[in-house]
Design a protein around this motif. Structure first.
Motif, PDB file in Angstrom:
ATOM      1  N   GLY A 107       0.844  -1.182   0.000  1.00  0.00           N
ATOM      2  CA  GLY A 107       0.000   0.000   0.000  1.00  0.00           C
ATOM      3  C   GLY A 107       0.881   1.235   0.000  1.00  0.00           C
ATOM      4  O   GLY A 107       2.109   1.143   0.178  1.00  0.00           O
ATOM      5  N   TYR A 108       0.252   2.398  -0.217  1.00  0.00           N
ATOM      6  CA  TYR A 108       0.989   3.658  -0.284  1.00  0.00           C
ATOM      7  C   TYR A 108       0.409   4.678   0.683  1.00  0.00           C
ATOM      8  O   TYR A 108      -0.803   4.729   0.906  1.00  0.00           O
ATOM      9  N   PHE A 109       1.295   5.535   1.203  1.00  0.00           N
ATOM     10  CA  PHE A 109       0.841   6.720   1.925  1.00  0.00           C
ATOM     11  C   PHE A 109       1.715   7.898   1.513  1.00  0.00           C
ATOM     12  O   PHE A 109       2.813   7.727   0.977  1.00  0.00           O
ATOM     13  N   ALA A 110       1.179   9.098   1.748  1.00  0.00           N
ATOM     14  CA  ALA A 110       1.937  10.333   1.511  1.00  0.00           C
ATOM     15  C   ALA A 110       2.214  10.963   2.863  1.00  0.00           C
ATOM     16  O   ALA A 110       1.317  11.064   3.714  1.00  0.00           O
ATOM     17  N   ASP A 111       3.456  11.391   3.078  1.00  0.00           N
ATOM     18  CA  ASP A 111       3.792  12.090   4.316  1.00  0.00           C
ATOM     19  C   ASP A 111       3.176  13.498   4.257  1.00  0.00           C
ATOM     20  O   ASP A 111       2.576  13.872   3.240  1.00  0.00           O
ATOM     21  N   PRO A 112       3.296  14.296   5.321  1.00  0.00           N
ATOM     22  CA  PRO A 112       2.650  15.612   5.316  1.00  0.00           C
ATOM     23  C   PRO A 112       3.112  16.556   4.200  1.00  0.00           C
ATOM     24  O   PRO A 112       2.423  17.521   3.888  1.00  0.00           O
ATOM     25  N   ASP A 113       4.254  16.270   3.583  1.00  0.00           N
ATOM     26  CA  ASP A 113       4.722  17.098   2.467  1.00  0.00           C
ATOM     27  C   ASP A 113       4.420  16.474   1.117  1.00  0.00           C
ATOM     28  O   ASP A 113       4.862  16.973   0.087  1.00  0.00           O
ATOM     29  N   GLY A 114       3.676  15.373   1.107  1.00  0.00           N
ATOM     30  CA  GLY A 114       3.277  14.748  -0.141  1.00  0.00           C
ATOM     31  C   GLY A 114       4.252  13.734  -0.705  1.00  0.00           C
ATOM     32  O   GLY A 114       4.040  13.216  -1.798  1.00  0.00           O
ATOM     33  N   HIS A 115       5.339  13.415   0.024  1.00  0.00           N
ATOM     34  CA  HIS A 115       6.273  12.396  -0.452  1.00  0.00           C
ATOM     35  C   HIS A 115       5.616  11.030  -0.314  1.00  0.00           C
ATOM     36  O   HIS A 115       5.112  10.680   0.746  1.00  0.00           O
ATOM     37  N   LEU A 116       5.633  10.283  -1.387  1.00  0.00           N
ATOM     38  CA  LEU A 116       4.984   8.974  -1.400  1.00  0.00           C
ATOM     39  C   LEU A 116       5.897   7.883  -0.847  1.00  0.00           C
ATOM     40  O   LEU A 116       7.087   7.840  -1.161  1.00  0.00           O
ATOM     41  N   TRP A 117       5.299   7.022  -0.057  1.00  0.00           N
ATOM     42  CA  TRP A 117       5.969   5.851   0.484  1.00  0.00           C
ATOM     43  C   TRP A 117       5.168   4.619   0.101  1.00  0.00           C
ATOM     44  O   TRP A 117       3.952   4.570   0.313  1.00  0.00           O
ATOM     45  N   GLU A 118       5.837   3.626  -0.452  1.00  0.00           N
ATOM     46  CA  GLU A 118       5.220   2.325  -0.661  1.00  0.00           C
ATOM     47  C   GLU A 118       5.730   1.415   0.450  1.00  0.00           C
ATOM     48  O   GLU A 118       6.939   1.334   0.684  1.00  0.00           O
ATOM     49  N   ILE A 119       4.812   0.744   1.118  1.00  0.00           N
ATOM     50  CA  ILE A 119       5.183  -0.243   2.128  1.00  0.00           C
ATOM     51  C   ILE A 119       4.780  -1.589   1.547  1.00  0.00           C
ATOM     52  O   ILE A 119       3.611  -1.799   1.208  1.00  0.00           O
ATOM     53  N   ALA A 120       5.748  -2.485   1.402  1.00  0.00           N
ATOM     54  CA  ALA A 120       5.481  -3.724   0.670  1.00  0.00           C
ATOM     55  C   ALA A 120       6.092  -4.938   1.350  1.00  0.00           C
ATOM     56  O   ALA A 120       7.183  -4.866   1.916  1.00  0.00           O
ATOM     57  N   TRP A 121       5.360  -6.024   1.247  1.00  0.00           N
ATOM     58  CA  TRP A 121       5.906  -7.341   1.558  1.00  0.00           C
ATOM     59  C   TRP A 121       5.986  -8.054   0.216  1.00  0.00           C
ATOM     60  O   TRP A 121       4.998  -8.179  -0.499  1.00  0.00           O
ATOM     61  N   ASN A 122       7.188  -8.457  -0.139  1.00  0.00           N
ATOM     62  CA  ASN A 122       7.414  -9.135  -1.413  1.00  0.00           C
ATOM     63  C   ASN A 122       8.070 -10.477  -1.102  1.00  0.00           C
ATOM     64  O   ASN A 122       9.209 -10.515  -0.632  1.00  0.00           O
ATOM     65  N   PRO A 123       7.378 -11.582  -1.362  1.00  0.00           N
ATOM     66  CA  PRO A 123       7.950 -12.883  -1.028  1.00  0.00           C
ATOM     67  C   PRO A 123       9.220 -13.210  -1.812  1.00  0.00           C
ATOM     68  O   PRO A 123       9.988 -14.079  -1.414  1.00  0.00           O
ATOM     69  N   GLY A 124       9.490 -12.494  -2.892  1.00  0.00           N
ATOM     70  CA  GLY A 124      10.691 -12.732  -3.683  1.00  0.00           C
ATOM     71  C   GLY A 124      11.903 -11.934  -3.229  1.00  0.00           C
ATOM     72  O   GLY A 124      13.012 -12.155  -3.703  1.00  0.00           O
ATOM     73  N   PHE A 125      11.709 -10.993  -2.302  1.00  0.00           N
ATOM     74  CA  PHE A 125      12.799 -10.161  -1.801  1.00  0.00           C
ATOM     75  C   PHE A 125      13.016 -10.484  -0.331  1.00  0.00           C
ATOM     76  O   PHE A 125      12.268 -10.052   0.532  1.00  0.00           O
ATOM     77  N   THR A 126      14.031 -11.257  -0.053  1.00  0.00           N
ATOM     78  CA  THR A 126      14.347 -11.612   1.321  1.00  0.00           C
ATOM     79  C   THR A 126      15.128 -10.478   1.970  1.00  0.00           C
ATOM     80  O   THR A 126      16.038  -9.908   1.365  1.00  0.00           O
ATOM     81  N   LEU A 127      14.752 -10.155   3.192  1.00  0.00           N
ATOM     82  CA  LEU A 127      15.478  -9.137   3.945  1.00  0.00           C
ATOM     83  C   LEU A 127      16.440  -9.805   4.913  1.00  0.00           C
ATOM     84  O   LEU A 127      16.071 -10.772   5.586  1.00  0.00           O
ATOM     85  N   ALA A 128      17.638  -9.270   5.005  1.00  0.00           N
ATOM     86  CA  ALA A 128      18.599  -9.755   5.991  1.00  0.00           C
ATOM     87  C   ALA A 128      18.120  -9.330   7.379  1.00  0.00           C
ATOM     88  O   ALA A 128      17.231  -8.484   7.515  1.00  0.00           O
ATOM     89  N   GLU A 129      18.722  -9.886   8.397  1.00  0.00           N
ATOM     90  CA  GLU A 129      18.340  -9.551   9.767  1.00  0.00           C
ATOM     91  C   GLU A 129      18.411  -8.048  10.026  1.00  0.00           C
ATOM     92  O   GLU A 129      17.574  -7.487  10.720  1.00  0.00           O
ATOM     93  N   ASP A 130      19.397  -7.374   9.424  1.00  0.00           N
ATOM     94  CA  ASP A 130      19.549  -5.933   9.630  1.00  0.00           C
ATOM     95  C   ASP A 130      18.656  -5.100   8.707  1.00  0.00           C
ATOM     96  O   ASP A 130      18.742  -3.877   8.691  1.00  0.00           O
ATOM     97  N   GLY A 131      17.793  -5.747   7.921  1.00  0.00           N
ATOM     98  CA  GLY A 131      16.889  -5.032   7.036  1.00  0.00           C
ATOM     99  C   GLY A 131      17.420  -4.791   5.640  1.00  0.00           C
ATOM    100  O   GLY A 131      16.721  -4.244   4.786  1.00  0.00           O
TER     101      GLY A 131
END
Length: 142
Positions: A107-131
């Motif tokens: 999903g997406y949100f815009a911060d108070p200045d309109g900058h867009l952020w996508e927050i995603a869970w992608n099963p094909g992109f593994t994250l290391a312990e440190d992110g």
């Protein structure tokens, strides 16, 4: 030129408001001379006044252009948690989280200045312990 990004600077209308927003998301930064620096994995996110950024870049006005920041998270549920936290902090949800064409959830949100952020869970992109996200070898799946 090395394939690396060191800093992402967001031009903001009000540095104090922007800093408070990101702090409500759980980010911790350092403010130096009306500029806020957040360590974000191997790079830094910087908040700086739009007019100062425009002046520094040698352009008139705040500039234009499309940019989306993205954060991959570790689970479907974490997408909802991050978007809910951002909403409580003052973000505007621009696209509610939903299943994606690639089998993930985002999903997406815009911060108070309109900058867009996508927050995603992608099963094909593994994250290391440190992110840390490592782009997979897409040729291996063809």
């Amino acid at each position: 030129m090395e394939q690396r990004i060191s800093l992402i600077t967001l031009g903001v209308a009000d540095v104090a408001r922007a800093k408070a927003f990101y702090e409500q998301l759980g980010w911790r930064g350092q403010e130096v001379e009306e500029t806020v620096f957040f360590q974000a994995g191997g790079l830094a996110l910087v908040l700086w006044g739009r007019d100062k950024l425009a002046d520094d870049a040698g352009i008139e006005g705040p500039g234009t252009g499309a940019l989306t920041l993205a954060q991959n998270v570790r689970s479907h549920a974490e997408v909802d948690e991050v978007i809910a936290t951002a909403t409580k902090a003052g973000a505007t949800v621009t696209k509610p989280a939903r299943e994606t064409f690639y089998g993930g959830y985002a999903g997406y949100f815009a911060d108070p200045d309109g900058h867009l952020w996508e927050i995603a869970w992608n099963p094909g992109f593994t994250l290391a312990e440190d992110g840390t996200l490592t782009v997979p070898d897409f040729s291996a799946t063809n």
